[in-house]
Design a protein around this motif. Sequence first.
Motif, PDB file in Angstrom:
ATOM      1  N   PHE A 154       3.014  -0.351  -0.920  1.00 30.34           N
ATOM      2  CA  PHE A 154       2.217  -0.071   0.282  1.00 30.34           C
ATOM      3  C   PHE A 154       2.422   1.378   0.714  1.00 30.34           C
ATOM      4  O   PHE A 154       1.460   2.110   0.962  1.00 30.34           O
ATOM      5  CB  PHE A 154       2.610  -0.998   1.429  1.00 30.34           C
ATOM      6  CG  PHE A 154       2.233  -2.446   1.266  1.00 30.34           C
ATOM      7  CD1 PHE A 154       1.517  -2.896   0.174  1.00 30.34           C
ATOM      8  CD2 PHE A 154       2.615  -3.366   2.225  1.00 30.34           C
ATOM      9  CE1 PHE A 154       1.172  -4.244   0.038  1.00 30.34           C
ATOM     10  CE2 PHE A 154       2.276  -4.713   2.111  1.00 30.34           C
ATOM     11  CZ  PHE A 154       1.568  -5.149   1.012  1.00 30.34           C
ATOM     12  N   ALA A 155       3.687   1.779   0.808  1.00 31.53           N
ATOM     13  CA  ALA A 155       4.000   3.148   1.240  1.00 31.53           C
ATOM     14  C   ALA A 155       3.369   4.167   0.310  1.00 31.53           C
ATOM     15  O   ALA A 155       2.817   5.191   0.752  1.00 31.53           O
ATOM     16  CB  ALA A 155       5.518   3.340   1.302  1.00 31.53           C
ATOM     17  N   GLY A 156       3.423   3.898  -0.980  1.00 32.76           N
ATOM     18  CA  GLY A 156       2.903   4.838  -1.955  1.00 32.76           C
ATOM     19  C   GLY A 156       1.398   4.972  -1.948  1.00 32.76           C
ATOM     20  O   GLY A 156       0.861   5.960  -2.471  1.00 32.76           O
ATOM     21  N   HIS A 157       0.703   4.010  -1.371  1.00 30.21           N
ATOM     22  CA  HIS A 157      -0.757   4.053  -1.315  1.00 30.21           C
ATOM     23  C   HIS A 157      -1.287   4.623   0.004  1.00 30.21           C
ATOM     24  O   HIS A 157      -2.502   4.729   0.179  1.00 30.21           O
ATOM     25  CB  HIS A 157      -1.337   2.654  -1.541  1.00 30.21           C
ATOM     26  CG  HIS A 157      -1.360   2.256  -2.990  1.00 30.21           C
ATOM     27  ND1 HIS A 157      -0.242   1.789  -3.634  1.00 30.21           N
ATOM     28  CD2 HIS A 157      -2.346   2.275  -3.922  1.00 30.21           C
ATOM     29  CE1 HIS A 157      -0.548   1.532  -4.898  1.00 30.21           C
ATOM     30  NE2 HIS A 157      -1.814   1.827  -5.102  1.00 30.21           N
ATOM     31  N   LEU A 158      -0.402   4.981   0.919  1.00 27.14           N
ATOM     32  CA  LEU A 158      -0.847   5.503   2.207  1.00 27.14           C
ATOM     33  C   LEU A 158      -1.194   6.981   2.123  1.00 27.14           C
ATOM     34  O   LEU A 158      -0.447   7.780   1.560  1.00 27.14           O
ATOM     35  CB  LEU A 158       0.237   5.303   3.271  1.00 27.14           C
ATOM     36  CG  LEU A 158       0.468   3.876   3.768  1.00 27.14           C
ATOM     37  CD1 LEU A 158       1.641   3.851   4.743  1.00 27.14           C
ATOM     38  CD2 LEU A 158      -0.792   3.300   4.416  1.00 27.14           C
ATOM     39  N   ALA A 159      -2.311   7.340   2.737  1.00 26.47           N
ATOM     40  CA  ALA A 159      -2.656   8.744   2.911  1.00 26.47           C
ATOM     41  C   ALA A 159      -1.716   9.358   3.941  1.00 26.47           C
ATOM     42  O   ALA A 159      -1.082   8.642   4.733  1.00 26.47           O
ATOM     43  CB  ALA A 159      -4.106   8.854   3.396  1.00 26.47           C
ATOM     44  N   PRO A 160      -1.592  10.693   3.965  1.00 29.84           N
ATOM     45  CA  PRO A 160      -0.800  11.323   5.021  1.00 29.84           C
ATOM     46  C   PRO A 160      -1.274  10.864   6.402  1.00 29.84           C
ATOM     47  O   PRO A 160      -2.473  10.874   6.683  1.00 29.84           O
ATOM     48  CB  PRO A 160      -1.060  12.812   4.798  1.00 29.84           C
ATOM     49  CG  PRO A 160      -1.384  12.927   3.346  1.00 29.84           C
ATOM     50  CD  PRO A 160      -2.143  11.672   3.008  1.00 29.84           C
ATOM     51  N   GLY A 161      -0.343  10.428   7.215  1.00 33.15           N
ATOM     52  CA  GLY A 161      -0.686   9.916   8.532  1.00 33.15           C
ATOM     53  C   GLY A 161      -1.150   8.472   8.525  1.00 33.15           C
ATOM     54  O   GLY A 161      -1.428   7.898   9.578  1.00 33.15           O
ATOM     55  N   GLU A 220       2.782  -4.755  -8.166  1.00 28.43           N
ATOM     56  CA  GLU A 220       2.368  -3.859  -9.243  1.00 28.43           C
ATOM     57  C   GLU A 220       1.152  -3.019  -8.855  1.00 28.43           C
ATOM     58  O   GLU A 220       0.452  -2.502  -9.728  1.00 28.43           O
ATOM     59  CB  GLU A 220       2.072  -4.683 -10.506  1.00 28.43           C
ATOM     60  CG  GLU A 220       3.282  -5.467 -11.001  1.00 28.43           C
ATOM     61  CD  GLU A 220       2.969  -6.403 -12.138  1.00 28.43           C
ATOM     62  OE1 GLU A 220       1.778  -6.532 -12.501  1.00 28.43           O
ATOM     63  OE2 GLU A 220       3.910  -7.020 -12.672  1.00 28.43           O
ATOM     64  N   LEU A 221       0.883  -2.894  -7.566  1.00 32.69           N
ATOM     65  CA  LEU A 221      -0.286  -2.136  -7.101  1.00 32.69           C
ATOM     66  C   LEU A 221      -0.286  -0.725  -7.673  1.00 32.69           C
ATOM     67  O   LEU A 221       0.716  -0.018  -7.579  1.00 32.69           O
ATOM     68  CB  LEU A 221      -0.270  -2.024  -5.578  1.00 32.69           C
ATOM     69  CG  LEU A 221      -0.877  -3.138  -4.742  1.00 32.69           C
ATOM     70  CD1 LEU A 221      -0.724  -2.804  -3.269  1.00 32.69           C
ATOM     71  CD2 LEU A 221      -2.331  -3.367  -5.085  1.00 32.69           C
ATOM     72  N   ASP A 222      -1.408  -0.350  -8.230  1.00 24.55           N
ATOM     73  CA  ASP A 222      -1.563   1.010  -8.737  1.00 24.55           C
ATOM     74  C   ASP A 222      -3.045   1.353  -8.667  1.00 24.55           C
ATOM     75  O   ASP A 222      -3.759   1.317  -9.670  1.00 24.55           O
ATOM     76  CB  ASP A 222      -1.030   1.109 -10.169  1.00 24.55           C
ATOM     77  CG  ASP A 222      -1.026   2.555 -10.673  1.00 24.55           C
ATOM     78  OD1 ASP A 222      -1.143   3.476  -9.840  1.00 24.55           O
ATOM     79  OD2 ASP A 222      -0.917   2.744 -11.887  1.00 24.55           O
ATOM     80  N   LEU A 223      -3.515   1.663  -7.473  1.00 26.10           N
ATOM     81  CA  LEU A 223      -4.934   1.893  -7.230  1.00 26.10           C
ATOM     82  C   LEU A 223      -5.215   3.383  -7.096  1.00 26.10           C
ATOM     83  O   LEU A 223      -4.355   4.145  -6.639  1.00 26.10           O
ATOM     84  CB  LEU A 223      -5.363   1.177  -5.947  1.00 26.10           C
ATOM     85  CG  LEU A 223      -5.157  -0.337  -5.924  1.00 26.10           C
ATOM     86  CD1 LEU A 223      -5.445  -0.895  -4.540  1.00 26.10           C
ATOM     87  CD2 LEU A 223      -6.031  -1.015  -6.976  1.00 26.10           C
ATOM     88  N   VAL A 241     -10.890  -2.074  -0.038  1.00 23.34           N
ATOM     89  CA  VAL A 241     -10.451  -2.643  -1.308  1.00 23.34           C
ATOM     90  C   VAL A 241      -9.516  -3.802  -0.967  1.00 23.34           C
ATOM     91  O   VAL A 241      -8.538  -3.612  -0.238  1.00 23.34           O
ATOM     92  CB  VAL A 241      -9.719  -1.612  -2.187  1.00 23.34           C
ATOM     93  CG1 VAL A 241      -9.210  -2.268  -3.469  1.00 23.34           C
ATOM     94  CG2 VAL A 241     -10.630  -0.436  -2.509  1.00 23.34           C
ATOM     95  N   GLY A 242      -9.828  -4.974  -1.479  1.00 24.41           N
ATOM     96  CA  GLY A 242      -8.988  -6.143  -1.257  1.00 24.41           C
ATOM     97  C   GLY A 242      -8.343  -6.585  -2.548  1.00 24.41           C
ATOM     98  O   GLY A 242      -8.996  -6.627  -3.597  1.00 24.41           O
ATOM     99  N   VAL A 243      -7.059  -6.911  -2.486  1.00 23.53           N
ATOM    100  CA  VAL A 243      -6.304  -7.334  -3.668  1.00 23.53           C
ATOM    101  C   VAL A 243      -5.595  -8.644  -3.354  1.00 23.53           C
ATOM    102  O   VAL A 243      -4.965  -8.778  -2.300  1.00 23.53           O
ATOM    103  CB  VAL A 243      -5.268  -6.268  -4.080  1.00 23.53           C
ATOM    104  CG1 VAL A 243      -4.460  -6.736  -5.287  1.00 23.53           C
ATOM    105  CG2 VAL A 243      -5.943  -4.938  -4.375  1.00 23.53           C
TER     106      VAL A 243
END
Length: 200
Positions: free
Chosen positions: A136-143, A104-107, A76-78
């Motif tokens: 960015f941090a909020g969109h990261l999967a665990p690890g 404002e990323l909210d994917l 996904v590119g923004v």
Amino acid sequence: MDPRIPSKWEEITAADPTHSPRYIERFRRLAARGADIVGEARLVDAMLPRGSRVLDAGCGPGRVGGYLHTAGHTVVGVDVDPVLIAAATADHPGPTWLVGDLAELDLPGEFDIVVCAGNVLTFVAPPTRTAVLARFAGHLAPGGRAVIGFGAGRDYLFDDFLADAAASGLSPDLLLSTWDLRPFGPDSDFLVAVLSRANT
């Protein structure tokens, strides 16, 4: 609700409507000549198993995300610039390309990597830098990890960036001075930071 703060990139393109088309053509010409324009993407690809989810943050005309899609990842590119997103869609079909503000990323879903190459972080509005990093941090999967690269002399000191990253919940795993793995030092004029969520 506070009014949205335009990015430096938006200020540049508002002042010069030819800026984005010239930027697109520059990379098309480089690619046509056989120049290596995907070094960032090769580094990111080496960090991922096949089929990983990648967020190309500030994707521009799609050179990084396009390569990673071809390598077998879900991308996904923004980007805030609709002209660049149109070029990414035309030149690199396959990824999902979206116009959006990184602050404002909210994917939906989580990403194994967030890559932010091409000095993108220096083009966001300075008051939104911490918000961008927190998104960015909020969109990261665990690890998952964020990989961010930008040069010196762009009104964003490396120490300030690292402080903003820490305030946003990101902790450095590795600091490099180039996308080809040279170590970062006090005299480096470029930073490639590999970061993970501080609580993972």
